[in-house]
Design an enzyme around this catalytic site. Structure first.
Site, PDB file in Angstrom:
ATOM      1  N   CYS A  92      -1.240  -2.112  -8.464  1.00  0.00           N
ATOM      2  CA  CYS A  92      -1.569  -2.496  -7.145  1.00  0.00           C
ATOM      3  C   CYS A  92      -2.208  -4.103  -7.289  1.00  0.00           C
ATOM      4  O   CYS A  92      -2.476  -4.608  -6.386  1.00  0.00           O
ATOM      5  CB  CYS A  92      -2.664  -1.713  -6.546  1.00  0.00           C
ATOM      6  SG  CYS A  92      -2.042   0.119  -6.623  1.00  0.00           S
ATOM      7  N   CYS A 125      -6.076   7.176   4.151  1.00  0.00           N
ATOM      8  CA  CYS A 125      -5.162   6.759   3.336  1.00  0.00           C
ATOM      9  C   CYS A 125      -4.323   5.612   3.667  1.00  0.00           C
ATOM     10  O   CYS A 125      -3.902   5.601   4.765  1.00  0.00           O
ATOM     11  CB  CYS A 125      -4.150   7.811   2.837  1.00  0.00           C
ATOM     12  SG  CYS A 125      -4.695   9.405   2.332  1.00  0.00           S
ATOM     13  N   LYS A 143      -5.775  -0.272   4.538  1.00  0.00           N
ATOM     14  CA  LYS A 143      -5.540   0.663   5.523  1.00  0.00           C
ATOM     15  C   LYS A 143      -4.803   0.481   6.799  1.00  0.00           C
ATOM     16  O   LYS A 143      -3.906   1.346   7.137  1.00  0.00           O
ATOM     17  CB  LYS A 143      -6.872   1.145   5.683  1.00  0.00           C
ATOM     18  CG  LYS A 143      -7.079   2.408   6.724  1.00  0.00           C
ATOM     19  CD  LYS A 143      -6.408   3.567   6.310  1.00  0.00           C
ATOM     20  CE  LYS A 143      -6.080   4.455   7.673  1.00  0.00           C
ATOM     21  NZ  LYS A 143      -4.790   4.279   8.243  1.00  0.00           N
ATOM     22  N   HIS A 172       0.040  -1.874   2.314  1.00  0.00           N
ATOM     23  CA  HIS A 172      -0.292  -2.020   0.958  1.00  0.00           C
ATOM     24  C   HIS A 172       1.092  -2.188   0.247  1.00  0.00           C
ATOM     25  O   HIS A 172       1.621  -1.329  -0.356  1.00  0.00           O
ATOM     26  CB  HIS A 172      -1.037  -1.016   0.412  1.00  0.00           C
ATOM     27  CG  HIS A 172      -1.318  -0.893  -1.210  1.00  0.00           C
ATOM     28  ND1 HIS A 172      -1.341  -2.203  -1.728  1.00  0.00           N
ATOM     29  CD2 HIS A 172      -1.436   0.019  -1.807  1.00  0.00           C
ATOM     30  CE1 HIS A 172      -1.748  -1.812  -3.051  1.00  0.00           C
ATOM     31  NE2 HIS A 172      -1.657  -0.374  -3.107  1.00  0.00           N
TER      32      HIS A 172
END
Length: 392
Positions: free
Chosen positions: A86, A209, A331, A335
């Protein structure tokens, strides 16, 4: 070494785009980045490119960097793909800064991309899992939400952090993302919504998440020798820090902090000659709500164990002492793994250029970006500052 400057940055929308390819999304980000340069920047100006990408789904794993740079007209430009889970494009930005500081290049493109929406949920979990510890954690059934749930559980037990604190992270970031036209989940949510959502991995629920996303982002880093050709309001890359750690959470001495983030932050602050109190905003890696709270402590925004009280105080909201994730963060903004770190730099550029719209922080001089790979196997931090404001 020469100073390095951020002169432009742009991104695509983040979300699910079945009619787009990774190349078309990257072109959108590249065009937005070059268009954002005050005095203009042409593809022929670029000396080198560094591209972050995990390769979710297995598409174009080899030479994925050149696959996107040639598509936007950077034929013949040396291109390197960086994979650090990431944190891939956060490290791409770091590599771009290194190339400029070393004197090997004057103009470097740092970017990233990912397509994550065209697979089943099971396949997506697999590709996300390759960034975790595969020999023990993943094969025993542990997911990333499960790993971060362990961190949250221990932090709650040791420091009194609550589910409400986790939910406040979601509420804040959704409020910011609702003001960001690029955000995937660009809607507000109430504290009740964020507390009552279905459990994903106790104590984390759905609102704790981040989503999986398609998207691309680009940043343009130039040397002190040419910066005046591109802008009269330079944004200096004042500090850079990076750290690595064991890939598996079970191998570490602590579950309530990410040592790689701590090391990266310390290095960046030292290089920039600043402290956390000198920041006007920060973009931190909030793949899960607990990750943002850990970042507050790891980066020195508050003392260890005080992150819950910091989010509760309102200090990290726009208008607070240190706004965090004005973009909406992972969030709300989304992502797309390979694009996330460069996307954080896009927000830093907009804030320091005064072009963040409804999300704009009042007269910022200095901001920080913080990008984490996996559950903390790698981390990179950048400090950006408006040079003219600092000198004044």
């Amino acid at each position: 070494m020469r100073d390095a400057y951020l002169v432009g940055a742009g991104q695509s929308d983040y979300g699910a785009f079945p009619s787009e390819s990774y190349r078309s999304l990257f072109r959108t980000a590249f065009d937005a980045a070059t268009d954002s340069v005050p005095k203009g920047l042409e593809a022929d100006d670029v000396d080198e490119a560094v591209i972050g990408n995990l390769g979710v789904g297995g598409r174009q794993l080899g030479l994925s960097g050149p696959a996107v740079t040639e598509h936007v007209g950077l034929d013949g430009v040396p291109t390197t793909r960086v994979e650090n889970a990431c944190a891939a494009s956060g490290f791409a930005v770091r590599q771009a800064v290194q190339a400029v500081k070393s004197g090997m290049a004057d103009v470097v493109l740092a970017g990233g991309f990912e397509i994550m929406s065209d697979m089943s949920s099971d396949a997506t979990k697999y590709w996300l899992g390759v960034s975790g510890e595969t020999e023990w954690e993943r094969l025993s059934g542990t997911t990333f939400s499960g790993v971060y749930a362990q961190m949250a559980s221990v932090h709650m037990a040791q420091y009194g952090t609550t589910r409400e604190h986790l939910s406040r992270v979601a509420v804040k970031n959704h409020a910011n993302g609702a003001k960001n036209p690029h955000a995937q989940l660009g809607f507000e949510c109430s504290l009740e919504d964020a507390q009552s959502a279905p459990v994903v991995a106790d104590p984390l629920n759905l609102y704790h998440c981040c989503p999986t996303s398609d998207g691309a982002a680009c940043a343009l880093i130039v040397s002190e020798d040419v910066v005046d050709e591109y802008t009269d309001d330079p944004i200096r890359v004042a500090g850079v820090g990076a750290g690595s750690d064991t890939v598996g959470l079970f191998q570490r001495d602590t579950y309530t902090g990410i040592p790689a983030s701590q090391r990266a932050g310390e290095q960046a602050y030292e290089m920039a000659g600043v402290d956390p109190d000198d920041l006007d905003f920060a973009e931190v890696h909030d793949c899960f709500a607990i990750a943002e709270l850990l970042a507050y402590e790891d980066l020195g925004f508050c003392e260890t164990g005080e992150a819950g009280r910091l989010i509760e105080s309102g200090a990290t909201e726009i208008g607070g002492d240190l706004p965090v994730n004005t973009s909406g963060g992972l969030k709300s903004k989304g992502h797309p793994i390979g694009a996330t770190g460069a996307g954080q730099v896009v927000e830093a550029y907009k804030q320091l250029s005064g072009n963040a719209g409804e999300r704009q922080v009042e007269n910022p001089t200095r901001g920080l970006t913080h990008n984490v790979g996996g559950s903390g196997g790698a981390a990179v931090v950048h400090v950006f500052e408006k040079e003219q404001e600092v000198k004044a």
